[in-house]
Write a protein that holds these residues in place. Structure first.
Motif, PDB file in Angstrom:
ATOM      1  N   GLU A 139      13.142  43.899  39.274  1.00 31.18           N
ATOM      2  CA  GLU A 139      13.837  43.208  38.190  1.00 31.18           C
ATOM      3  C   GLU A 139      15.161  42.603  38.619  1.00 31.18           C
ATOM      4  N   ASP A 140      15.914  43.284  39.473  1.00 30.33           N
ATOM      5  CA  ASP A 140      17.250  42.795  39.810  1.00 30.33           C
ATOM      6  C   ASP A 140      17.264  41.741  40.908  1.00 30.33           C
ATOM      7  N   THR A 141      16.180  41.614  41.688  1.00 34.41           N
ATOM      8  CA  THR A 141      16.168  40.629  42.770  1.00 34.41           C
ATOM      9  C   THR A 141      15.086  39.565  42.617  1.00 34.41           C
ATOM     10  N   GLY A 142      14.047  39.852  41.848  1.00 30.30           N
ATOM     11  CA  GLY A 142      12.942  38.915  41.725  1.00 30.30           C
ATOM     12  C   GLY A 142      12.049  38.876  42.948  1.00 30.30           C
ATOM     13  N   GLN A 143      12.147  39.887  43.813  1.00 28.77           N
ATOM     14  CA  GLN A 143      11.371  39.946  45.042  1.00 28.77           C
ATOM     15  C   GLN A 143      10.276  41.006  44.922  1.00 28.77           C
ATOM     16  N   PRO A 144       9.225  40.905  45.755  1.00 27.87           N
ATOM     17  CA  PRO A 144       8.214  41.976  45.790  1.00 27.87           C
ATOM     18  C   PRO A 144       8.862  43.324  46.085  1.00 27.87           C
ATOM     19  N   ILE A 145       8.231  44.394  45.616  1.00 26.48           N
ATOM     20  CA  ILE A 145       8.893  45.695  45.617  1.00 26.48           C
ATOM     21  C   ILE A 145       8.699  46.493  46.896  1.00 26.48           C
ATOM     22  N   ALA A 152       4.502  56.931  39.153  1.00 28.46           N
ATOM     23  CA  ALA A 152       5.247  56.916  37.882  1.00 28.46           C
ATOM     24  C   ALA A 152       4.357  56.568  36.697  1.00 28.46           C
ATOM     25  N   HIS A 153       3.182  56.006  36.950  1.00 33.26           N
ATOM     26  CA  HIS A 153       2.260  55.726  35.845  1.00 33.26           C
ATOM     27  C   HIS A 153       1.799  57.007  35.152  1.00 33.26           C
ATOM     28  N   ILE A 154       2.026  58.163  35.783  1.00 31.23           N
ATOM     29  CA  ILE A 154       1.747  59.436  35.119  1.00 31.23           C
ATOM     30  C   ILE A 154       2.547  59.529  33.822  1.00 31.23           C
ATOM     31  N   LEU A 155       3.794  58.987  33.842  1.00 33.09           N
ATOM     32  CA  LEU A 155       4.624  58.985  32.640  1.00 33.09           C
ATOM     33  C   LEU A 155       3.999  58.156  31.526  1.00 33.09           C
ATOM     34  N   CYS A 166       0.027  60.488  25.082  1.00 30.56           N
ATOM     35  CA  CYS A 166      -1.104  59.779  24.462  1.00 30.56           C
ATOM     36  C   CYS A 166      -1.213  58.335  24.936  1.00 30.56           C
ATOM     37  N   TYR A 167      -0.933  58.102  26.213  1.00 23.81           N
ATOM     38  CA  TYR A 167      -1.016  56.767  26.822  1.00 23.81           C
ATOM     39  C   TYR A 167      -0.065  55.760  26.167  1.00 23.81           C
ATOM     40  N   LEU A 168       0.998  56.276  25.559  1.00 21.08           N
ATOM     41  CA  LEU A 168       1.944  55.401  24.876  1.00 21.08           C
ATOM     42  C   LEU A 168       2.615  54.432  25.848  1.00 21.08           C
ATOM     43  N   GLY A 169       2.873  54.889  27.085  1.00 24.25           N
ATOM     44  CA  GLY A 169       3.540  54.027  28.055  1.00 24.25           C
ATOM     45  C   GLY A 169       2.733  52.795  28.405  1.00 24.25           C
ATOM     46  N   TYR A 170       1.405  52.930  28.428  1.00 24.81           N
ATOM     47  CA  TYR A 170       0.556  51.775  28.712  1.00 24.81           C
ATOM     48  C   TYR A 170       0.567  50.776  27.559  1.00 24.81           C
ATOM     49  N   LEU A 171       0.816  51.262  26.347  1.00 27.89           N
ATOM     50  CA  LEU A 171       0.863  50.376  25.183  1.00 27.89           C
ATOM     51  C   LEU A 171       2.248  49.762  24.971  1.00 27.89           C
ATOM     52  N   LYS A 195      10.178  50.771  33.726  1.00 30.79           N
ATOM     53  CA  LYS A 195      11.575  51.043  33.399  1.00 30.79           C
ATOM     54  C   LYS A 195      12.176  52.033  34.393  1.00 30.79           C
ATOM     55  N   VAL A 196      11.405  53.026  34.791  1.00 25.36           N
ATOM     56  CA  VAL A 196      11.893  54.016  35.760  1.00 25.36           C
ATOM     57  C   VAL A 196      12.102  53.370  37.131  1.00 25.36           C
ATOM     58  N   CYS A 197      11.181  52.508  37.533  1.00 24.54           N
ATOM     59  CA  CYS A 197      11.229  51.904  38.875  1.00 24.54           C
ATOM     60  C   CYS A 197      12.015  50.596  38.918  1.00 24.54           C
ATOM     61  N   GLY A 198      12.430  50.083  37.773  1.00 23.19           N
ATOM     62  CA  GLY A 198      13.181  48.823  37.751  1.00 23.19           C
ATOM     63  C   GLY A 198      12.334  47.626  38.107  1.00 23.19           C
ATOM     64  N   THR A 199      11.087  47.589  37.620  1.00 22.48           N
ATOM     65  CA  THR A 199      10.182  46.497  37.922  1.00 22.48           C
ATOM     66  C   THR A 199       9.788  45.760  36.650  1.00 22.48           C
ATOM     67  N   ILE A 200       9.315  44.524  36.844  1.00 19.95           N
ATOM     68  CA  ILE A 200       8.759  43.739  35.749  1.00 19.95           C
ATOM     69  C   ILE A 200       7.458  43.103  36.245  1.00 19.95           C
ATOM     70  N   VAL A 201       6.633  42.719  35.317  1.00 22.33           N
ATOM     71  CA  VAL A 201       5.397  42.009  35.638  1.00 22.33           C
ATOM     72  C   VAL A 201       5.481  40.656  34.958  1.00 22.33           C
TER      73      VAL A 201
END
Length: 199
Positions: free
Chosen positions: A145-151, A162-165, A170-175, A189-195
């Protein structure tokens, strides 16, 4: 003593129209004269070099907050890319199940190695390019998110953990990307990434 005299200390006067140094146009020391026909740059502010335009998301230029809202991938695109990746994992997984059910160790080992190989390949691919095979198919990309570069492969692996979170409550994070302003899961949010949408 006349000006035309060879004893004249000021030399022979020259015609100013011929561009030669004369009484009206003395040659200044230290300032080379530009050749005729070459346009001279005027005085004042020096000409600034041109600044190349920043590329789009295909170039992934370093940036701070993007300066403008990037085209976040909505929940539908994220779900579709995840579905494609899951189906790809399903192929070696079926080999593991069939091999275990038929008591065929060779088939089970092939399927198990296929799962590991596909996982490692996906991690490296997404870390370097921002795209897993599923993301590449639908045209989305994971970026820092902060650089716009691949992670990078390391962070891509951490993000998968982190997808375990995302699955715990109840899979709320995926929604969560369905209504989040940045379309982020808890893992993002934990890893500071965007898609983002890349095409």
């Amino acid at each position: 003593m006349s000006f035309g005299s060879p004893n004249n200390p000021y030399g022979q006067p020259q015609d100013p129209q011929q561009g030669q140094p004369g009484y009206g146009y003395p040659q200044q020391p230290g300032y080379p004269q530009a050749p005729q026909g070459v346009p001279q740059q005027g005085y004042g502010y020096p000409q600034q070099p041109g600044y190349p335009q920043q590329g789009g998301y295909g170039g992934y230029p370093p940036q701070q907050g993007y300066g403008a809202t990037p085209p976040y991938a909505n929940w539908g695109w994220r779900f579709l890319s995840r579905l494609i990746d899951s189906l790809l994992y399903g192929i070696p997984y079926i080999l593991v199940i069939v091999g275990a059910g038929n008591k065929t160790p060779a088939l089970t080992i092939i399927g198990f190695l296929g799962l590991i190989g596909l996982f490692v390949y996906q991690i490296i691919l997404e870390g370097r390019t921002g795209q897993s095979l599923g993301k590449k198919a639908v045209g989305t990309r994971t970026l820092k998110e902060d650089t716009g570069q691949p992670i990078g492969a390391g962070m891509a692996f951490v993000r998968q953990l982190a997808h375990i979170l995302d699955g715990l409550p109840c899979y709320l994070g995926y929604l969560w990307p369905a209504w989040d302003s940045k379309r982020q899961t808890f893992a993002d949010k934990v890893c500071g990434t965007i898609v983002i949408r890349s095409s």
